[in-house]
Scaffold this motif. Sequence first.
Motif, PDB file in Angstrom:
ATOM      1  N   TRP A   1       7.587  -2.894  12.630  1.00 13.20           N
ATOM      2  CA  TRP A   1       6.952  -4.213  12.487  1.00 13.20           C
ATOM      3  C   TRP A   1       7.447  -5.216  13.515  1.00 13.20           C
ATOM      4  CZ3 TRP A   1       3.053  -4.525   9.006  1.00 13.20           C
ATOM      5  CH2 TRP A   1       2.963  -3.473   8.095  1.00 13.20           C
TER       6      TRP A   1
ATOM      7  N   VAL B   1      18.576   4.122   4.852  1.00  9.25           N
ATOM      8  CA  VAL B   1      19.086   3.377   6.013  1.00  9.25           C
ATOM      9  C   VAL B   1      20.313   2.533   5.680  1.00  9.25           C
ATOM     10  CG1 VAL B   1      16.810   3.231   7.072  1.00  9.25           C
ATOM     11  CG2 VAL B   1      17.597   1.361   5.611  1.00  9.25           C
TER      12      VAL B   1
ATOM     13  N   ALA C   1       5.743   5.749  -0.204  1.00 11.29           N
ATOM     14  CA  ALA C   1       7.021   5.420   0.435  1.00 11.29           C
ATOM     15  C   ALA C   1       8.037   5.078  -0.654  1.00 11.29           C
ATOM     16  CB  ALA C   1       6.818   4.241   1.382  1.00 11.29           C
TER      17      ALA C   1
ATOM     18  N   HIS D   1       4.690   1.037  -0.455  1.00 14.95           N
ATOM     19  CA  HIS D   1       5.901   0.898  -1.275  1.00 14.95           C
ATOM     20  C   HIS D   1       5.601   0.467  -2.711  1.00 14.95           C
ATOM     21  CE1 HIS D   1       8.886   1.605   1.893  1.00 14.95           C
ATOM     22  NE2 HIS D   1       8.097   0.937   2.710  1.00 14.95           N
TER      23      HIS D   1
ATOM     24  N   SER E   1       0.832  -1.204   0.000  1.00 16.12           N
ATOM     25  CA  SER E   1       0.000   0.000   0.000  1.00 16.12           C
ATOM     26  C   SER E   1       0.869   1.258   0.000  1.00 16.12           C
ATOM     27  CB  SER E   1      -0.950  -0.001   1.195  1.00 16.12           C
ATOM     28  OG  SER E   1      -0.212  -0.036   2.393  1.00 16.12           O
TER      29      SER E   1
ATOM     30  N   LEU F   1      18.434  -3.109   6.570  1.00 20.08           N
ATOM     31  CA  LEU F   1      17.053  -3.289   6.103  1.00 20.08           C
ATOM     32  C   LEU F   1      16.223  -3.939   7.196  1.00 20.08           C
ATOM     33  CD1 LEU F   1      17.579  -4.484   2.417  1.00 20.08           C
ATOM     34  CD2 LEU F   1      16.902  -2.230   3.238  1.00 20.08           C
TER      35      LEU F   1
ATOM     36  N   LYS G   1       7.993   9.286  10.223  1.00 20.18           N
ATOM     37  CA  LYS G   1       8.003   9.528   8.785  1.00 20.18           C
ATOM     38  C   LYS G   1       7.022   8.619   8.053  1.00 20.18           C
ATOM     39  CE  LYS G   1      12.660  11.325   8.726  1.00 20.18           C
ATOM     40  NZ  LYS G   1      14.022  11.124   8.263  1.00 20.18           N
ATOM     41  N   GLY G   2       6.234   7.880   8.828  1.00 21.07           N
ATOM     42  CA  GLY G   2       5.181   7.084   8.206  1.00 21.07           C
ATOM     43  C   GLY G   2       5.549   5.639   7.967  1.00 21.07           C
ATOM     44  N   MET G   3       6.754   5.200   8.381  1.00 27.94           N
ATOM     45  CA  MET G   3       7.119   3.797   8.239  1.00 27.94           C
ATOM     46  C   MET G   3       6.840   3.101   9.571  1.00 27.94           C
ATOM     47  SD  MET G   3       8.439   1.052   6.845  1.00 27.94           S
ATOM     48  CE  MET G   3       9.270  -0.455   7.402  1.00 27.94           C
ATOM     49  N   PRO G   4       5.836   2.198   9.577  1.00 24.98           N
ATOM     50  CA  PRO G   4       5.483   1.541  10.845  1.00 24.98           C
ATOM     51  C   PRO G   4       6.621   0.652  11.349  1.00 24.98           C
ATOM     52  CG  PRO G   4       3.845   1.097   9.118  1.00 24.98           C
ATOM     53  CD  PRO G   4       5.035   1.712   8.449  1.00 24.98           C
TER      54      PRO G   4
ATOM     55  N   LEU H   1      13.223  -8.567  -0.611  1.00 23.15           N
ATOM     56  CA  LEU H   1      13.543  -7.229  -1.133  1.00 23.15           C
ATOM     57  C   LEU H   1      14.815  -7.287  -1.983  1.00 23.15           C
ATOM     58  CD1 LEU H   1      12.897  -4.862   1.949  1.00 23.15           C
ATOM     59  CD2 LEU H   1      11.314  -5.524   0.135  1.00 23.15           C
TER      60      LEU H   1
ATOM     61  N   ARG I   1       6.442  13.649   8.371  1.00 31.21           N
ATOM     62  CA  ARG I   1       6.264  13.971   6.949  1.00 31.21           C
ATOM     63  C   ARG I   1       4.973  13.395   6.397  1.00 31.21           C
ATOM     64  NH1 ARG I   1      12.014  12.779   4.398  1.00 31.21           N
ATOM     65  NH2 ARG I   1      11.136  10.692   4.566  1.00 31.21           N
TER      66      ARG I   1
ATOM     67  N   VAL J   1      18.414   3.175  -3.891  1.00 28.50           N
ATOM     68  CA  VAL J   1      18.628   4.412  -3.125  1.00 28.50           C
ATOM     69  C   VAL J   1      18.046   4.151  -1.741  1.00 28.50           C
ATOM     70  CG1 VAL J   1      18.040   6.857  -2.934  1.00 28.50           C
ATOM     71  CG2 VAL J   1      18.387   5.822  -5.184  1.00 28.50           C
ATOM     72  N   TRP J   2      18.876   4.177  -0.718  1.00 27.97           N
ATOM     73  CA  TRP J   2      18.414   3.845   0.631  1.00 27.97           C
ATOM     74  C   TRP J   2      18.737   4.978   1.568  1.00 27.97           C
ATOM     75  CZ3 TRP J   2      15.622  -0.436   0.512  1.00 27.97           C
ATOM     76  CH2 TRP J   2      15.903  -1.400  -0.474  1.00 27.97           C
TER      77      TRP J   2
ATOM     78  N   MET K   1      11.837   0.228  -3.545  1.00 31.94           N
ATOM     79  CA  MET K   1      12.783  -0.752  -3.012  1.00 31.94           C
ATOM     80  C   MET K   1      13.679  -1.278  -4.129  1.00 31.94           C
ATOM     81  SD  MET K   1      12.065  -1.231   0.187  1.00 31.94           S
ATOM     82  CE  MET K   1      10.738  -0.935   1.305  1.00 31.94           C
TER      83      MET K   1
HETATM   84  C1  HEC Z   1       2.155   3.297   5.901  1.00 31.68           C
HETATM   85  C2  HEC Z   1       3.124   3.262   4.882  1.00 31.68           C
HETATM   86  C3  HEC Z   1       4.196   2.173   4.956  1.00 31.68           C
HETATM   87  C4  HEC Z   1       4.011   0.823   5.066  1.00 31.68           C
HETATM   88  C5  HEC Z   1       2.705   0.066   5.183  1.00 31.68           C
HETATM   89  C6  HEC Z   1       5.332   0.247   5.014  1.00 31.68           C
HETATM   90  N1  HEC Z   1       6.264   1.224   4.893  1.00 31.68           N
HETATM   91 FE1  HEC Z   1       8.291   0.963   4.765  1.00 31.68          FE
HETATM   92  N2  HEC Z   1       8.549   2.968   4.703  1.00 31.68           N
HETATM   93  C7  HEC Z   1       7.555   3.904   4.689  1.00 31.68           C
HETATM   94  C8  HEC Z   1       8.134   5.219   4.603  1.00 31.68           C
HETATM   95  C9  HEC Z   1       7.374   6.533   4.538  1.00 31.68           C
HETATM   96  C10 HEC Z   1       9.520   5.040   4.574  1.00 31.68           C
HETATM   97  C11 HEC Z   1      10.593   6.128   4.473  1.00 31.68           C
HETATM   98  C12 HEC Z   1      11.045   6.503   5.852  1.00 31.68           C
HETATM   99  C13 HEC Z   1      12.119   7.569   5.807  1.00 31.68           C
HETATM  100  O1  HEC Z   1      11.985   8.484   5.001  1.00 31.68           O
HETATM  101  O2  HEC Z   1      13.073   7.449   6.567  1.00 31.68           O
HETATM  102  C14 HEC Z   1       9.750   3.606   4.638  1.00 31.68           C
HETATM  103  C15 HEC Z   1      10.999   3.037   4.640  1.00 31.68           C
HETATM  104  C16 HEC Z   1      11.237   1.674   4.562  1.00 31.68           C
HETATM  105  C17 HEC Z   1      12.535   1.083   4.455  1.00 31.68           C
HETATM  106  C18 HEC Z   1      13.834   1.847   4.396  1.00 31.68           C
HETATM  107  C19 HEC Z   1      14.000   2.339   2.980  1.00 31.68           C
HETATM  108  C20 HEC Z   1      15.213   3.215   2.784  1.00 31.68           C
HETATM  109  O3  HEC Z   1      15.198   3.974   1.809  1.00 31.68           O
HETATM  110  O4  HEC Z   1      16.147   3.145   3.537  1.00 31.68           O
HETATM  111  C21 HEC Z   1      12.355  -0.272   4.369  1.00 31.68           C
HETATM  112  C22 HEC Z   1      13.417  -1.329   4.215  1.00 31.68           C
HETATM  113  C23 HEC Z   1      10.935  -0.521   4.456  1.00 31.68           C
HETATM  114  N3  HEC Z   1      10.294   0.691   4.576  1.00 31.68           N
HETATM  115  C24 HEC Z   1      10.344  -1.766   4.414  1.00 31.68           C
HETATM  116  C25 HEC Z   1       8.985  -1.996   4.578  1.00 31.68           C
HETATM  117  C26 HEC Z   1       8.389  -3.301   4.630  1.00 31.68           C
HETATM  118  C27 HEC Z   1       9.135  -4.615   4.465  1.00 31.68           C
HETATM  119  C28 HEC Z   1       7.065  -3.120   4.845  1.00 31.68           C
HETATM  120  C29 HEC Z   1       6.005  -4.169   5.046  1.00 31.68           C
HETATM  121  C30 HEC Z   1       6.262  -5.146   6.080  1.00 31.68           C
HETATM  122  C31 HEC Z   1       6.823  -1.676   4.906  1.00 31.68           C
HETATM  123  N4  HEC Z   1       8.011  -1.043   4.735  1.00 31.68           N
HETATM  124  C32 HEC Z   1       5.565  -1.108   5.071  1.00 31.68           C
HETATM  125  C33 HEC Z   1       6.199   3.671   4.745  1.00 31.68           C
HETATM  126  C34 HEC Z   1       5.616   2.413   4.852  1.00 31.68           C
END
Ligand code: HEC
Length: 477
Positions: free
Chosen positions: A91, A68, A58, A49, A47, A75, A86-89, A107, A257, A65-66, A61
């Motif tokens: 887990w 982290v 988001a 990525h 939803s 990762l 920043k909206g990344m939950p 990934l 953000r 470009v990372w 992948m």
């Molecule tokens: C609600 C939205 C959302 C969901 C759902 C989500 N992410 Fe993210 N994710 C983000 C955002 C926004 C970022 C960027 C955070 C930042 O800017 O530092 C991120 C960053 C990441 C990164 C780091 C990327 C980087 O550029 O370094 C990873 C790895 C990642 N997510 C994996 C996952 C995985 C695996 C899942 C599912 C289990 C997931 N994410 C679900 C919003 C989400």
Amino acid sequence: MPPASLPTPRTALLVATLAALAFTCSAHAQQFRTGQVADSYAQNCASCHGANLQGGSAPSMLDDVWSVGGDPESLARAIRDGVPEKGMPAWGQVMEDKDVRAMVIYLQEQRTKFQNGQITFPAPADSISVQSELHTYQLNTWVGGLDEPYSLAFLSADRAIVTEKKGALYVIENGQRAAEPIKGLPEIFNQGQGGLYDVVPHPQYAQNGWIYFAFADPGEGGSMTRIVRGKLQGNELVDVQTIFQARADLYIPASARVHWGGRMVFDRDGMLFFSVGERGQRDHAQDVTRPNGKVHRLHDDGRIPAGNPFVGQADAVQSIWSFGHRNPQGLAFHPVTGALYDLEHGPRGGDELNHVEKGRNYGWPVITYGIEYSGAGITELTHKEGMEQPITYWVPSLAVCGMNFYTGDLFPQWKNHLFISSLAAEELRRLEIKDGQVVKQEIIFKGLGRIRHVVGGPDGALYAMLPNRIARIAPVQ
Ligand code: HEC
């Protein structure tokens, strides 16, 4: 529903999908699904990525470009700990270590496949024609070469302006985008979900020339939604005036953000209504001393209307009209009843359509039909006295964005129906509202990319903001 014409296999698929979809909102929350890692990516991560890891709200992948570090340990840490502001939950609570490891490997595999050219994305169809329930229509690219168009405003029959989320603004004349962006907009905070949002002309635009803009403002203390108006002189915005700006100490730190809202609409009396999302600060939605998580009402020049519900209440933000909102990305008045509706991007499973009334509390985060993106619960409450119920909600979420009632003449059977756009679901839906209830929903099209808004043109066509173009929906010639 017999298919009208099948110029491409993609249209056939689309028509088949439409035919197969019957609407029952089957309401059950998904847990984090272990097992097939591609499934659990699709359920939990796509939803934001993107279904193919290509990115959406988001980061991608696939592009290597990372922020982290792309190594397996970084990762895994990003997945476990998240970047909540920043909206990344995070887990870590719901995924076992072995599932995190499987996800990291997945990934990496997908990135390698992409680099080897084994994953390519089919370009969405340029044009489709579909027999929907009430009308047969054709969708064509009207203006291409855009980058995440967010909103569109017609200034006359052959002149419009379009906003791009990243902060650019263009004139469109006779279906052609101007080569150069309009100069003179204030600086815009273009990070995460922050950017330039809605553009709306004054109801008396022809007489006074005012055009209103909503955007993420980079203030001293962080960022907040801000509204300005200005006049277009050639390719420049002049006489820019601030209509709404929060006090500096109410800005939210730049690390947050998400959730600016940023939709505007004028009522019949010329009052300006606009939305401000809760900026990722849930509890602020219930706090009327803060502007975020609210729908606001102002006079067209920014003055506080005397009849606003919190006028005179010490400390309250005087422009507030209603509160308890998460991220209202759609606002529209019913063309017949004059009722105000808000389309609210909820948590997972909690997208809502609300009938917005003066001074009412719409419940976020005390009540919601949604759950955390991680699958954890937010609250057991969906109802509470003193808090309003949505007219309808969507499980699973569509990730709803802008909306408008159709008032044109090209599609008589769609008159006064509500068209809603969505990001993750990539759907344009038609809703029929009778006596304040949604009595019918239909997917008009799906699978052409994320849709940020839908606008009726002076020609009676519908215009949908797709990822890199504006599509025009009109009857088949
Ligand atoms: C609600 C939205 C959302 C969901 C759902 C989500 N992410 Fe993210 N994710 C983000 C955002 C926004 C970022 C960027 C955070 C930042 O800017 O530092 C991120 C960053 C990441 C990164 C780091 C990327 C980087 O550029 O370094 C990873 C790895 C990642 N997510 C994996 C996952 C995985 C695996 C899942 C599912 C289990 C997931 N994410 C679900 C919003 C989400």
